[in-house]
Design an enzyme around this catalytic site. Structure first.
Site, PDB file in Angstrom:
ATOM      1  N   HIS A  17       0.870  -1.320  -0.030  1.00 17.33           N
ATOM      2  CA  HIS A  17      -0.032   0.276   0.109  1.00 17.33           C
ATOM      3  C   HIS A  17       0.803   1.388   0.025  1.00 17.33           C
ATOM      4  O   HIS A  17       0.679   2.062  -0.846  1.00 17.33           O
ATOM      5  CB  HIS A  17      -0.826  -0.033   1.253  1.00 17.33           C
ATOM      6  CG  HIS A  17      -1.982  -1.047   1.243  1.00 17.33           C
ATOM      7  ND1 HIS A  17      -1.875  -1.629   2.445  1.00 17.33           N
ATOM      8  CD2 HIS A  17      -2.935  -1.449   0.457  1.00 17.33           C
ATOM      9  CE1 HIS A  17      -3.138  -2.600   2.318  1.00 17.33           C
ATOM     10  NE2 HIS A  17      -3.577  -2.381   1.115  1.00 17.33           N
ATOM     11  N   LYS A  41     -17.094  -6.589   6.379  1.00 11.61           N
ATOM     12  CA  LYS A  41     -15.899  -7.396   6.494  1.00 11.61           C
ATOM     13  C   LYS A  41     -15.266  -7.985   7.821  1.00 11.61           C
ATOM     14  O   LYS A  41     -14.435  -8.573   7.793  1.00 11.61           O
ATOM     15  CB  LYS A  41     -14.777  -6.731   5.735  1.00 11.61           C
ATOM     16  CG  LYS A  41     -14.684  -6.764   4.366  1.00 11.61           C
ATOM     17  CD  LYS A  41     -13.613  -6.298   3.641  1.00 11.61           C
ATOM     18  CE  LYS A  41     -13.725  -6.782   2.332  1.00 11.61           C
ATOM     19  NZ  LYS A  41     -12.113  -6.304   1.543  1.00 11.61           N
ATOM     20  N   ARG A  90      -2.247  -6.141  -8.383  1.00 13.55           N
ATOM     21  CA  ARG A  90      -0.969  -7.089  -8.008  1.00 13.55           C
ATOM     22  C   ARG A  90      -1.107  -8.038  -9.143  1.00 13.55           C
ATOM     23  O   ARG A  90       0.035  -8.509  -9.791  1.00 13.55           O
ATOM     24  CB  ARG A  90      -1.373  -7.581  -6.576  1.00 13.55           C
ATOM     25  CG  ARG A  90      -1.035  -6.968  -5.545  1.00 13.55           C
ATOM     26  CD  ARG A  90      -1.299  -7.412  -4.417  1.00 13.55           C
ATOM     27  NE  ARG A  90      -2.876  -7.018  -4.310  1.00 13.55           N
ATOM     28  CZ  ARG A  90      -3.725  -7.393  -3.239  1.00 13.55           C
ATOM     29  NH1 ARG A  90      -3.180  -7.731  -2.166  1.00 13.55           N
ATOM     30  NH2 ARG A  90      -4.889  -7.064  -3.262  1.00 13.55           N
ATOM     31  N   SER A 128      -2.948  -7.633   2.914  1.00 15.03           N
ATOM     32  CA  SER A 128      -3.227  -7.567   4.478  1.00 15.03           C
ATOM     33  C   SER A 128      -3.498  -8.937   5.115  1.00 15.03           C
ATOM     34  O   SER A 128      -3.179  -9.233   6.033  1.00 15.03           O
ATOM     35  CB  SER A 128      -4.417  -6.591   4.787  1.00 15.03           C
ATOM     36  OG  SER A 128      -3.986  -5.067   4.054  1.00 15.03           O
TER      37      SER A 128
END
Ligand code: ADP
Length: 172
Positions: A17, A41, A90, A128
């Protein structure tokens, strides 16, 4: 004034990030990091904690601000006076979701465009979720997150452990 929003969960912020933040901040007059207040979430860190970690990690970047937001991203962008959304890519697996999100945001507000930063190779594997997975197993996460974040992640798991939370593995 080129103002952009970099939205995400940042649960927690990683070097991947931060790389996107530093690179996008270079081409923007102002970058607002939008930390999603996503109750659905069930994040490891509260939105306040995620904002604090990002503020600490970006305090050397003068034209970067960190704010929490909920609701529609395009509405947050309009309120903030930003017409650009920054996202990171990514791998091909990110692409389909990111394409859909950028298209729906364009339909919701045609004035707002999304720009993508492809990950640096050394961070291509980094997310993460993988950081939390490694920390939960007692692994070293110092290559993935800043030191202050590392301490908070370990503390959080220690805290959860002492509370006897058996759900960790299932959640992260
Ligand atoms: P979200 O829950 O919105 O996907 P994340 O915090 O997981 O939020 O990610 C925010 C943005 O940062 C996404 O666009 C994601 O693709 C990007 N990102 C995450 N990790 C990396 C990385 N290692 N390299 C480049 N971009 C990344």
């Amino acid at each position: 004034m080129k103002r952009a929003i970099y939205p995400g969960s940042f649960d927690p912020v990683t070097f991947g990030h931060l790389d996107v933040i530093e690179r996008s901040a270079k081409i923007m007059d102002e970058l607002i990091i939008g930390v999603l207040n996503n109750t659905a979430k069930s994040p490891l860190f509260s939105v306040e904690e995620r904002v604090t970690m990002l503020k600490e990690a970006t305090c050397h970047l003068p034209h970067v601000r960190v704010e929490a937001f909920g609701g529609l991203l395009v509405d947050f962008a309009v309120q903030s006076g930003a017409n650009t959304i920054v996202r990171g890519l990514r791998a091909v697996t990110d692409f389909e979701y990111e394409l859909q999100m950028s298209q729906i945001n364009t339909v919701l507000n045609p004035e707002i465009d999304t720009v993508f930063f492809t990950t640096r190779l050394q961070y291509a594997y980094l997310s993460s979720s993988i950081v939390k997975e490694v920390a939960l197993m007692g692994g070293d996460i110092s290559k993935f997150v800043p030191e202050s974040v590392m301490k908070r992640v370990y503390n959080k798991f220690k805290l959860k452990e002492s509370m006897g939370n058996e759900q960790d593995r299932a959640d992260y």
